[in-house]
Write a protein that holds these residues in place. Sequence first.
Motif, PDB file in Angstrom:
ATOM      1  N   GLY A  49      43.865  80.616   7.216  1.00 40.78           N
ATOM      2  CA  GLY A  49      43.273  80.513   6.375  1.00 40.78           C
ATOM      3  C   GLY A  49      42.781  80.677   5.615  1.00 40.78           C
ATOM      4  N   ARG A  50      42.111  80.925   4.088  1.00 41.00           N
ATOM      5  CA  ARG A  50      41.512  81.696   3.747  1.00 41.00           C
ATOM      6  C   ARG A  50      39.710  80.184   3.860  1.00 41.00           C
ATOM      7  N   ASP A  51      38.591  81.752   4.778  1.00 39.41           N
ATOM      8  CA  ASP A  51      37.736  80.845   4.654  1.00 39.41           C
ATOM      9  C   ASP A  51      36.868  80.628   2.936  1.00 39.41           C
ATOM     10  N   GLU A  52      36.960  79.540   2.513  1.00 35.49           N
ATOM     11  CA  GLU A  52      35.902  79.322   1.333  1.00 35.49           C
ATOM     12  C   GLU A  52      35.076  79.815   1.174  1.00 35.49           C
ATOM     13  N   LEU A  53      34.024  80.124   1.899  1.00 40.47           N
ATOM     14  CA  LEU A  53      32.442  80.239   2.418  1.00 40.47           C
ATOM     15  C   LEU A  53      32.394  81.973   2.761  1.00 40.47           C
ATOM     16  N   ALA A  54      32.809  82.479   2.722  1.00 40.29           N
ATOM     17  CA  ALA A  54      33.272  83.738   3.267  1.00 40.29           C
ATOM     18  C   ALA A  54      32.855  85.064   2.360  1.00 40.29           C
ATOM     19  N   ASN A  55      32.396  84.425   1.232  1.00 37.21           N
ATOM     20  CA  ASN A  55      32.645  86.329  -0.079  1.00 37.21           C
ATOM     21  C   ASN A  55      31.129  85.597  -0.481  1.00 37.21           C
ATOM     22  N   GLY A  56      30.982  87.204  -0.202  1.00 41.37           N
ATOM     23  CA  GLY A  56      28.907  87.452  -1.268  1.00 41.37           C
ATOM     24  C   GLY A  56      29.108  86.578  -2.318  1.00 41.37           C
ATOM     25  N   PRO A  57      27.666  86.625  -2.661  1.00 43.98           N
ATOM     26  CA  PRO A  57      27.233  86.417  -3.542  1.00 43.98           C
ATOM     27  C   PRO A  57      28.032  87.386  -5.286  1.00 43.98           C
TER      28      PRO A  57
END
Length: 740
Positions: A153-161
């Motif tokens: 599943g996609r880590d929803e907190l993994a994307n940067g600013p």
Amino acid sequence: MAKKVLLFCLLLCCLTVGLVAQPTREDYKHADEVASYGKLAYGTKIEPQWLNESLFWYKINRKKGNDYVIYDLEKATSFTPLDQEDLASQLKDSLNKELEAFKLPLNKERFSDDVSSFTFHMEGYKWSYQLTSKLLSREKLPEKEDWGYWAEGRDELANGPVTSPDGKWLAFIKNYNVVVKEHSTGKETVLSFDGAEGIIYSSYLAWSPDSKKLATYQVRPNIKKYFYLIESSPKDQLQPKLHKREYLKPGDAVPIKQPALFDIETLKQIDVDGQPFENQFDLSPIQWMEDSKGFIFDFNERGHQKYQVVRVDAATGKTKVLIEETSNTYVEYPRLRKWMFNDDQQIIWKSQRDGWFHLYLFDAVTGKQQRQITKGEWLVRNIVDIDQETGQIWFEAAGLKKGEDPYHIHLCTVNINGKHFKELTPDNANHHTWLSPDKNYIIDRYSRVDLPPVLVLRDGESGKVIKRLEEADISELTAKNWKAPEVFTTKGRDGTTDIWGVIYRPTNFDPNQSYPVIEYIYAGPGSNYVPKDFTTSYWFSGLAELGFIVVQLDGMGTGNRSKAFGEVCYKNLKDSGFPDRIKWIKEAAAKYPYMDIDRVGLYGGSAGGQSTVNGLLQYPEFYKAGVAACGCYDNRMDKIWWNELWMGYPIGQEYIENSAVENAGKLQSELMLILGEMDDNVDPASTMQLVDALIKADKEFELVVLPGMNHTLGGEYGERKRRDFFIRKLQGEKTPDWNK
């Protein structure tokens, strides 16, 4: 007298079943050679690329090796600018390894637009070769990015600013909430206040084009589920290793997303009603409209009987369903497509709503269906290009002509108003096409399984052939007595629907012999699987060469036909098109009596492995032996998306009725199971549960477990085991003693 009668009966029996000698190691070796005969066919692998409106190039396999050809439309001539002798020499010096011109292992080749340089990847480097100066340079390629395991599943907190389009704001997640930072002042403002560990805002934030709005999803994560693999024989240590894979199965909880919208001018959150989308399988990534007045997302309801395209008004947060697909079986959502048109004011939508995949035009603000663009008992496979100014659409279609293979792809064009439909590639073949940037020309490579490839240049308006560029040369192949597969078609179980397939024969085929028949099966819904292009790389060839007729066909329940054709599989995957398959094979045998349908085998992998076992369980009077590899033998044990789409949700009695594990006690035919212990596509426990059920039912079978192998038909060792099995079970012959 009795001895003479007995001798006569034995002779008659031999004539009936065919005189197939006991195979030797040399026979197996020859079978491998036949399977690799593709190297004797030239001009069969061609991949063109356009450089500009007047130049294109293609790589082609010739007898001497790979050649690179550039065609100049203005001069109507072709040339080969690459000095492969010099390039091979320089690469040899740089890499200190033996290399041969025209047989260089290059990847991702490309000519520059002005044909001054040639770039490619090789040995971890990107190389650049100047065509005039012959200067060769290289730069180290970055390490391949690890995309992780496909089922995670996609880590929803993994994307940067994420920076706003106007560059004034930076948006990010902090303490599970949405925060923006103003670049000019450095001031941070929290926009949401209800984020917490169990209900987070996604860091995959989407800015509106005018930078005045920000959208994302609030996500309620699911509990992660895993299965485990034991690597028995790792290369770097003596002791086994334990691996685990994140993997959702039918019925498992999925993450729940709700759209969230923020006004950057007021630094406030705008309420969006997410309640209608609660019973979801997934929401697609947010897509802003060009005018920033709203964004859209797709709502895929759990159970896949409803699919919606939803618009959120950027000013009010109100939601509106623009497009809705419903079905009392399933909406085949992986093949739905949308293309924005007219500055995002309209949507071109590919749908199966009239029973065939066709194109429709919708208003992207009101949701009103404005017209059906294409119509008929054929289907649109894909849109190739859209002229945003004129509304002309180029698309791939199949099933246009009665009597032609309905899976053959043709390039067509139509206007967005549904008028001026035109087929641009009329030849009876499967077409792969490349449009020039200005749409004035078409490169067309076409072939069939029984027609070697032809490369032509066509007029983009009429489809008329301007120049025949290449024709494959298979003379060396046919000199080896190689036989192309025969296309064969019959009516299906309903007596009206055409079922298409192919027949493979050995090079030493003798119509006076009697051959066992082996069907290679993959009956997974959603696509078709019988080859439509010319190729000599059939892995069936080696098996056929050992004294079999091999067949392959697409029965009902598979894809790329009408909705009714595919729906046969719904909550009924064990059907696998067997009524069509058995009828097809029987009718082929009626035409060709050398096909012995008293000796029919079956094999496949993955969904084909599942079908193989189900075929043996349901039709033991027809399928006498089968080899099943890496199968899911109970749909409750396999990946969530595939099985809930075709078998339904919630999990019901149909899952039990379709389970080969539950029905293992019905086995009467000969069975071999092949399993890679590191299979992370289908949980290996599914095979072992079938093994357990067969043992409990006191059934005989063979099991081949392959250490270290993933989702596989078995590789070279598995192929040998499969050949041995069918020779013993269908020909009644001994196989070589491989231990001597």
